[in-house]
Design a protein around this motif. Structure first.
Motif, short mmCIF file in Angstrom:
data_model
loop_
_atom_site.label_atom_id
_atom_site.label_comp_id
_atom_site.label_asym_id
_atom_site.label_seq_id
_atom_site.Cartn_x
_atom_site.Cartn_y
_atom_site.Cartn_z
N LEU A 1 44.98 42.36 45.26
CA LEU A 1 43.91 41.46 45.67
C LEU A 1 42.67 42.29 45.94
O LEU A 1 42.79 43.45 46.35
N ARG A 2 41.51 41.68 45.73
CA ARG A 2 40.26 42.32 46.12
C ARG A 2 39.51 41.41 47.07
O ARG A 2 39.17 40.28 46.72
N GLN B 1 39.87 46.80 47.73
CA GLN B 1 40.86 46.64 46.67
C GLN B 1 42.22 46.99 47.24
O GLN B 1 42.41 48.11 47.73
N MET B 2 43.13 46.05 47.18
CA MET B 2 44.47 46.25 47.73
C MET B 2 45.48 46.15 46.61
O MET B 2 45.58 45.10 45.95
N ASN B 3 46.21 47.21 46.39
CA ASN B 3 47.22 47.27 45.34
C ASN B 3 48.61 47.40 45.93
O ASN B 3 48.77 47.80 47.09
N MET C 1 47.24 53.24 54.93
CA MET C 1 46.60 52.48 53.85
C MET C 1 46.19 53.37 52.68
O MET C 1 45.89 52.87 51.58
N LYS C 2 46.17 54.66 52.91
CA LYS C 2 45.72 55.56 51.85
C LYS C 2 46.61 55.43 50.62
O LYS C 2 47.82 55.33 50.72
N GLY C 3 45.98 55.46 49.45
CA GLY C 3 46.73 55.40 48.20
C GLY C 3 46.91 53.99 47.66
O GLY C 3 46.99 53.81 46.45
N ARG C 4 46.98 52.99 48.52
CA ARG C 4 47.13 51.61 48.06
C ARG C 4 45.84 50.82 48.19
O ARG C 4 45.58 49.91 47.41
#
Length: 117
Positions: free
Chosen positions: A18-19, A81-83, A63-66
């Motif tokens: 999601l963004r 930006q959430m992956n 949260m780092k990396g995602r």
């Protein structure tokens, strides 16, 4: 006071992306720093990430990396930006702005992100 309006939340499945967006009503010293926070059901609000007008960013370690924070200064818009979303990312996500770290003077109304397993 700066008005902040978030959008982009929704219901997604684990692993989806999601963004989130946050539009500020103005560009001023009070939007030098912009950031994201979240509050999960039954939990305290927690810091997610922040970014300065010059692009320097800070993340909560988990949260780092995602998650990736960015901003478009010309559009007065902040993004997240959430992956690889996980059910534990379910929360109301809030946009905030302020003149310096720890001085969050404006808050958005929040946008709900729900991640199903």
């Amino acid at each position: 006071q700066v008005q902040l309006v978030e959008s982009g939340g929704g219901l997604v499945q684990a692993g989806d992306s999601l963004r989130l967006s946050c539009v500020a009503s103005e560009s001023s010293p009070n939007t030098y720093l912009m950031g994201w926070f979240r509050r999960a059901p039954g939990k305290e609000q927690e810091f997610v990430a922040s970014i300065s007008r010059s692009g320097g960013n800070t993340y909560e370690e988990a949260m780092k990396g995602r998650f990736t924070i960015s901003r478009d200064n010309a559009k007065n818009t902040l993004y997240l930006q959430m992956n690889s979303l996980k059910p534990e990312d379910t929360a109301v996500y809030y946009c905030a702005a302020g003149p310096s770290p720890g001085s969050w003077s404006s808050w958005g109304q929040g946008t709900q992100v729900t991640v199903s397993s």
